[in-house]
Motif scaffolding. Structure first.
Motif, short mmCIF file in Angstrom:
data_model
loop_
_atom_site.label_atom_id
_atom_site.label_comp_id
_atom_site.label_asym_id
_atom_site.label_seq_id
_atom_site.Cartn_x
_atom_site.Cartn_y
_atom_site.Cartn_z
N PRO A 64 0.78 -1.25 0.00
CA PRO A 64 0.00 0.00 0.00
C PRO A 64 0.81 1.30 0.00
N VAL A 65 2.08 1.27 0.39
CA VAL A 65 2.92 2.47 0.31
C VAL A 65 4.25 2.09 -0.34
N ARG A 66 4.95 3.11 -0.80
CA ARG A 66 6.30 2.90 -1.31
C ARG A 66 7.25 3.77 -0.50
N PHE A 67 8.51 3.41 -0.49
CA PHE A 67 9.52 4.13 0.28
C PHE A 67 10.42 4.87 -0.69
N ALA A 68 10.60 6.16 -0.45
CA ALA A 68 11.40 7.00 -1.34
C ALA A 68 12.48 7.70 -0.53
N GLU A 69 13.69 7.74 -1.08
CA GLU A 69 14.80 8.35 -0.37
C GLU A 69 14.52 9.82 -0.09
N GLN A 70 14.69 10.19 1.16
CA GLN A 70 14.49 11.58 1.58
C GLN A 70 15.77 12.37 1.39
N LYS A 71 15.72 13.35 0.56
CA LYS A 71 16.89 14.18 0.31
C LYS A 71 17.08 15.18 1.45
N PRO A 72 18.34 15.58 1.72
CA PRO A 72 18.57 16.60 2.75
C PRO A 72 17.82 17.89 2.42
N ARG A 73 17.25 18.48 3.45
CA ARG A 73 16.50 19.71 3.23
C ARG A 73 17.46 20.88 3.05
N PRO A 74 17.21 21.74 2.06
CA PRO A 74 18.06 22.93 1.90
C PRO A 74 17.86 23.90 3.06
N ARG A 75 18.95 24.57 3.44
CA ARG A 75 18.86 25.53 4.52
C ARG A 75 18.07 26.75 4.07
N ARG A 76 17.06 27.09 4.86
CA ARG A 76 16.21 28.22 4.49
C ARG A 76 16.87 29.54 4.86
N ARG A 77 16.69 30.51 4.01
CA ARG A 77 17.20 31.86 4.28
C ARG A 77 16.08 32.87 4.10
N GLY A 78 16.09 33.85 4.96
CA GLY A 78 15.09 34.90 4.85
C GLY A 78 13.73 34.45 5.36
N ARG A 79 12.72 35.13 4.91
CA ARG A 79 11.36 34.90 5.38
C ARG A 79 10.82 33.56 4.90
N ARG A 80 10.18 32.86 5.80
CA ARG A 80 9.57 31.58 5.44
C ARG A 80 8.23 31.83 4.75
N GLY A 81 7.93 30.97 3.79
CA GLY A 81 6.63 31.03 3.16
C GLY A 81 5.62 30.19 3.93
N PRO A 82 4.39 30.15 3.48
CA PRO A 82 3.37 29.34 4.15
C PRO A 82 3.72 27.86 4.13
N VAL A 83 3.33 27.17 5.17
CA VAL A 83 3.54 25.73 5.23
C VAL A 83 2.68 25.05 4.17
N ASP A 84 3.28 24.16 3.42
CA ASP A 84 2.54 23.40 2.42
C ASP A 84 2.02 22.13 3.08
#
Length: 274
Positions: A64-84
């Motif tokens: 029922p699910v598949r596993f996908a490699e999680q890539k490192p999250r890029p470091r955020r700079r400046g103002r954050r946008g809305p949470v998706d």
């Protein structure tokens, strides 16, 4: 791993912990690995860490699910946008059927093995976490609420540190479901397990991770699950029963909403295994 938060006793790679190298026969370290042993044995021939795509091959077509490699999250700079909302961990599982997974990581590898043993319960758990998180996320919010609800606490504790205690409600151990402090009646639990009137199945993948290294005693959050009649003797049938019954419990909106009332038991195979 959970979007509601991590509650692993000693997650591999966490500050203050020593990363555990790949061990193909890790499941032989403790009898408590028995619910995930059949799938774990599919990786016993790997000399090093298997890639994430091998997880899907081991689970087979139609899982029922598949596993996908999680890539490192890029470091955020400046103002954050809305949470998706659609990018959150539980949303990706529930909506897309995709489990973001860190490669060469025991915590996430063991999470995959738990999925293999308890697919119905895991799907129900993440669906409920997704609904609970989405209900608290206001449109345009730039961050998740700073504190979890007690329901999200309870669900995270189950996901990471849950122990299922199935028992024959018609046998000699019906009080197991009413015990407010199972640690005090660990002897009763042991005796019921030895008689075959109860069975303890580790569900939380952080509990499985804690078995990789000897350390301080780890306590599991116990979910007693009554069953009408004798428990099946075959391990696969017992795991399937636990998966179905836990899924039923998770569909109740009041379950796991008061985790402070949940009983605890030490992760001790002398108590929990035949």
């Amino acid at each position: 791993m959970s979007a509601a938060g991590r509650a692993a006793p000693h997650p591999s790679g966490a500050p203050g912990s020593t990363p555990v190298p790949w061990e193909p026969l890790f499941h032989e370290k403790s009898r408590l690995y028995w619910p995930i042993r059949p799938l774990a044995e599919a990786f016993a021939g790997c000399a090093g860490w298997p890639p994430v795509e091998d997880y899907n091959r081991a689970l087979g077509e139609g899982f029922p699910v598949r596993f996908a490699e999680q890539k490192p999250r890029p470091r955020r700079r400046g103002r954050r946008g809305p949470v998706d909302p659609s990018a959150l961990y539980d949303a990706r599982i529930h909506v897309e059927g995709c489990v973001p997974t860190r490669p060469r990581n025991w915590h996430d590898f063991l999470n995959m093995l738990v999925w293999g043993a308890f697919p119905r319960a895991k799907a129900e758990l993440h669906a409920r976490q997704h609904r609970a998180i989405a209900a608290r996320l206001h449109p345009g919010a730039e961050a998740l609420p700073p504190a979890r609800t007690r329901e999200l606490d309870g669900l995270a504790l189950l996901d990471e540190g849950g122990l299922l205690l199935l028992y024959n409600n018609a046998g000699e151990a019906p009080l197991l479901g009413d015990a407010s402090d199972l640690e005090r009646c660990a002897g009763e639990v042991r005796d019921a397990v030895q008689r075959g009137e109860a069975a303890a199945l580790v569900f939380g993948h952080a509990l499985y991770e804690s078995l990789l290294q000897r350390g301080p005693t780890v306590y599991a959050m116990v979910q007693p699950i009554p069953c009408d009649g004798p428990l099946p003797a075959a391990p696969a049938a017992l795991v399937a029963l636990a998966d179905a019954r836990l899924g039923d419990v998770l569909r109740s909106p009041d379950s796991f909403a008061r985790p402070e009332r949940s009983p605890r038991l030490p992760l001790d195979e002398r108590v929990l295994c035949k």
